[in-house]
Design an enzyme around this catalytic site. Structure first.
Site, PDB file in Angstrom:
ATOM      1  N   HIS A  98       6.251  49.752  17.571  1.00  0.00           N
ATOM      2  CA  HIS A  98       6.054  49.793  16.110  1.00  0.00           C
ATOM      3  C   HIS A  98       5.568  48.446  15.565  1.00  0.00           C
ATOM      4  O   HIS A  98       5.982  48.015  14.492  1.00  0.00           O
ATOM      5  CB  HIS A  98       7.339  50.209  15.386  1.00  0.00           C
ATOM      6  CG  HIS A  98       7.806  51.598  15.674  1.00  0.00           C
ATOM      7  ND1 HIS A  98       7.569  52.674  14.854  1.00  0.00           N
ATOM      8  CD2 HIS A  98       8.492  52.107  16.731  1.00  0.00           C
ATOM      9  CE1 HIS A  98       8.100  53.765  15.369  1.00  0.00           C
ATOM     10  NE2 HIS A  98       8.666  53.458  16.515  1.00  0.00           N
TER      11      HIS A  98
ATOM     12  N   ASN B  44      10.970  58.745  12.192  1.00  0.00           N
ATOM     13  CA  ASN B  44       9.560  58.930  12.548  1.00  0.00           C
ATOM     14  C   ASN B  44       8.971  60.044  11.694  1.00  0.00           C
ATOM     15  O   ASN B  44       9.691  60.712  10.952  1.00  0.00           O
ATOM     16  CB  ASN B  44       9.434  59.324  14.027  1.00  0.00           C
ATOM     17  CG  ASN B  44       9.476  58.119  14.962  1.00  0.00           C
ATOM     18  OD1 ASN B  44       9.343  56.978  14.524  1.00  0.00           O
ATOM     19  ND2 ASN B  44       9.653  58.378  16.239  1.00  0.00           N
TER      20      ASN B  44
HETATM   21  C1  HEM Z   1      16.676  55.032  22.868  1.00  0.00           C
HETATM   22  C2  HEM Z   1      15.604  55.226  22.152  1.00  0.00           C
HETATM   23  C3  HEM Z   1      14.959  54.135  21.351  1.00  0.00           C
HETATM   24  C4  HEM Z   1      15.003  52.785  21.541  1.00  0.00           C
HETATM   25  C5  HEM Z   1      15.725  52.031  22.634  1.00  0.00           C
HETATM   26  C6  HEM Z   1      14.216  52.183  20.489  1.00  0.00           C
HETATM   27  C7  HEM Z   1      13.991  50.838  20.356  1.00  0.00           C
HETATM   28  C8  HEM Z   1      13.250  50.256  19.355  1.00  0.00           C
HETATM   29  C9  HEM Z   1      12.984  48.853  19.253  1.00  0.00           C
HETATM   30  C10 HEM Z   1      13.477  47.808  20.235  1.00  0.00           C
HETATM   31  C11 HEM Z   1      12.247  48.662  18.134  1.00  0.00           C
HETATM   32  C12 HEM Z   1      11.722  47.342  17.598  1.00  0.00           C
HETATM   33  C13 HEM Z   1      12.624  46.898  16.487  1.00  0.00           C
HETATM   34  C14 HEM Z   1      12.252  45.548  15.932  1.00  0.00           C
HETATM   35  O1  HEM Z   1      11.668  44.711  16.620  1.00  0.00           O
HETATM   36  O2  HEM Z   1      12.615  45.310  14.747  1.00  0.00           O
HETATM   37  C15 HEM Z   1      12.053  49.930  17.528  1.00  0.00           C
HETATM   38  C16 HEM Z   1      11.391  50.139  16.359  1.00  0.00           C
HETATM   39  C17 HEM Z   1      11.362  51.351  15.719  1.00  0.00           C
HETATM   40  N1  HEM Z   1      11.863  52.541  16.199  1.00  0.00           N
HETATM   41 FE1  HEM Z   1      12.786  52.864  17.905  1.00  0.00          FE
HETATM   42  N2  HEM Z   1      13.738  53.160  19.666  1.00  0.00           N
HETATM   43  C18 HEM Z   1      14.174  54.369  20.166  1.00  0.00           C
HETATM   44  C19 HEM Z   1      13.928  55.597  19.642  1.00  0.00           C
HETATM   45  C20 HEM Z   1      13.432  55.806  18.407  1.00  0.00           C
HETATM   46  C21 HEM Z   1      13.457  57.061  17.715  1.00  0.00           C
HETATM   47  C22 HEM Z   1      14.067  58.368  18.221  1.00  0.00           C
HETATM   48  C23 HEM Z   1      12.884  56.832  16.496  1.00  0.00           C
HETATM   49  C24 HEM Z   1      12.695  57.803  15.385  1.00  0.00           C
HETATM   50  C25 HEM Z   1      13.748  58.382  14.846  1.00  0.00           C
HETATM   51  C26 HEM Z   1      12.517  55.443  16.407  1.00  0.00           C
HETATM   52  C27 HEM Z   1      11.940  54.841  15.325  1.00  0.00           C
HETATM   53  C28 HEM Z   1      11.632  53.514  15.241  1.00  0.00           C
HETATM   54  C29 HEM Z   1      10.975  52.906  14.103  1.00  0.00           C
HETATM   55  C30 HEM Z   1      10.531  53.617  12.832  1.00  0.00           C
HETATM   56  C31 HEM Z   1      10.812  51.558  14.414  1.00  0.00           C
HETATM   57  C32 HEM Z   1      10.115  50.512  13.555  1.00  0.00           C
HETATM   58  C33 HEM Z   1      11.054  49.932  12.534  1.00  0.00           C
HETATM   59  C34 HEM Z   1      10.281  48.978  11.666  1.00  0.00           C
HETATM   60  O3  HEM Z   1       9.434  49.443  10.881  1.00  0.00           O
HETATM   61  O4  HEM Z   1      10.502  47.755  11.769  1.00  0.00           O
HETATM   62  N3  HEM Z   1      12.853  54.843  17.588  1.00  0.00           N
HETATM   63  N4  HEM Z   1      12.648  50.904  18.298  1.00  0.00           N
END
Ligand code: HEM
Length: 422
Positions: A65, A138
């Protein structure tokens, strides 16, 4: 109270150039040299400081992201759900809570085009009176995998080839051919929904199952859904190529220009609920993140509206430094045992400590707007002013007490340690 006001701020600029320490700079054009041609003197502190700051302008991009756009506004409750939750920000219709929202693409880099076939992030930070609540969702209501153990491999397969730095379908298909549960999300991604027209015409979903808890401690599983009032619009492959060919930031620009023109994007928040006492009545597992909950048997219930009516003042402070985390909840909302969600609870704050430093929650966009207090202090880049003499607990000299107890899910947990596919 202006929830977005913060210092240090360019609102306190001096009318002349200074160093970071405030000393006047009389010449910001020419380095300090021996004679007119040089060499440059190391004692040119202003030049050294200017370059050193410039050299460090970039922070690590998000591991996923990385590319996103954000905006501010408010959430307003329109329907009473106080029978389901004791969350203060949901206490009654009419209650408004300031928010910041970040939309994103998932796989490619910070500067990548916004027209790629990729899920979109839809992350909302509610600045409530009981602390922040981050609904990190999402645009699709399901996810590729059910167990967070697979997430790093999944992302590696989707990201560019480590040798060539080119995203390649053979790597993606190789990985996902081992995970048939991913097919549901692929039907969204490769359908006409796969490239949203922009961020305004896009749905959002909390994806994971959370729980709502009321004052009496009664728990319901809940799914959150955002529906745009201007409808869902997507780009077909050739339209996406045309749009992306002339502007690789078209979605960021659409969001910014719409808000600047007073055409404020709005979403309605809906929930679906399941009483965990009756979860066996369904032929799917409510904690399985690869399944949707059928709306004909579990209807969407309206809760509120989200209006984005203020552009960010600074991209770095309110986008790059923004940190969302599914672990950040408030009383009345809790996690479920959904394994993917459980993994997410750890991962976000962990990466943010790396990406932004241990005091990332002190950054203005991330800090709660309500009064808050604990003894987690100091560390790199601490800029919180504290004048307490007691930084331990308990103490007869510190009047700060425990908060009132709030309900958490009551079920008794038992089981044998195991690693299970489900
Ligand atoms: C075990 C599964 C998942 C892991 C380990 C994971 C991990 C991460 C990590 C490490 C980031 C970066 C955060 C940052 O640097 O601030 C991120 C961002 C993000 N993840 Fe996940 N994620 C997972 C599943 C999901 C799922 C299922 C969704 C949707 C519901 C999701 C939605 C997002 C969104 C929207 C961001 C961006 C947030 C922003 O705008 O700063 N992720 N995720």
């Amino acid at each position: 109270m202006d929830p977005y006001k913060h210092r240090p701020s360019s609102a306190y600029n001096s009318p002349f150039w200074t160093t970071n320490s405030g000393a006047p700079v009389w010449n910001n054009n020419s380095s300090l040299t021996v004679g007119t041609r040089g060499p440059i003197l190391l004692e040119d502190y202003h030049l050294v400081e200017k370059l050193a700051n410039f050299d460090r302008e970039r922070i690590p991009e998000r591991v996923v992201h990385a590319r996103g756009a954000s905006a501010k506004g408010f959430f307003e409750v329109t329907h009473d759900i106080s029978n389901l939750t004791c969350a203060d920000f949901l206490r009654a219709p009419g209650v408004q809570t300031p928010v910041i929202v970040r939309f994103s693409t998932v796989i490619h880099e910070r500067g990548s085009p916004e027209t790629l076939r990729d899920p979109r992030g839809f992350a909302v930070k509610f600045y409530t009176r009981e602390g922040n609540f981050d609904l990190v969702g999402n645009n699709f209501p399901v996810f590729f995998i059910r167990d967070g153990m697979k997430f790093p491999d999944m992302v590696h397969a989707l990201k560019p080839n480590p040798k060539s730095h080119i995203q390649e379908n053979w790597r993606i298909l190789d990985f996902f051919s081992h995970h048939p549960e991913s097919l549901h999300m692929f039907t969204f991604l490769f359908d006409d929904l796969g490239v949203p027209q922009d961020y305004r015409h896009m749905e959002g979903s909390g994806v994971n199952t959370y729980t709502l808890i009321n004052k009496a401690g009664k728990v319901h599983y809940v799914k959150f859904h955002w529906k745009p009032t201007c409808g869902v619009k997507c780009l077909l492959e050739d339209e996406a190529i045309k749009v992306g060919g002339s502007n690789h930031s078209h979605a960021t620009q659409d969001l910014y220009d719409s808000i600047a023109a007073g055409n404020y994007p709005e979403w309605k928040l809906f929930i679906q609920i399941i009483d965990p006492d009756h979860e066996d009545r369904f032929d799917f597992d409510p904690l399985d993140v690869t399944k949707t909950w059928p709306e004909d048997i579990l209807p969407l219930q309206p809760v509120g509206r989200l209006v984005l009516n203020k552009n960010i003042d600074n991209f770095f402070a309110e986008n790059e430094q923004l940190a969302f985390c599914p672990a950040i909840i408030v009383p009345g909302v809790y996690y479920s045992d959904d394994k993917l969600l459980q993994t997410r609870i750890f991962s976000y704050a962990d990466t943010q400590r790396h990406r932004l430093g241990p005091n990332y929650l002190q950054l203005p966009a991330n800090a709660p707007k309500c009064a808050h207090h604990n003894n987690h202090h100091e560390g790199f880049m601490n800029f919180m002013h504290r004048d307490e003499e007691v930084n331990y607990f308990p103490s007869r000299y510190d009047p700060v007490r425990h908060a009132e107890r709030h309900p958490i899910p009551p079920p008794v947990l038992t089981g044998r340690r195991d690693r299970v596919s489900f």
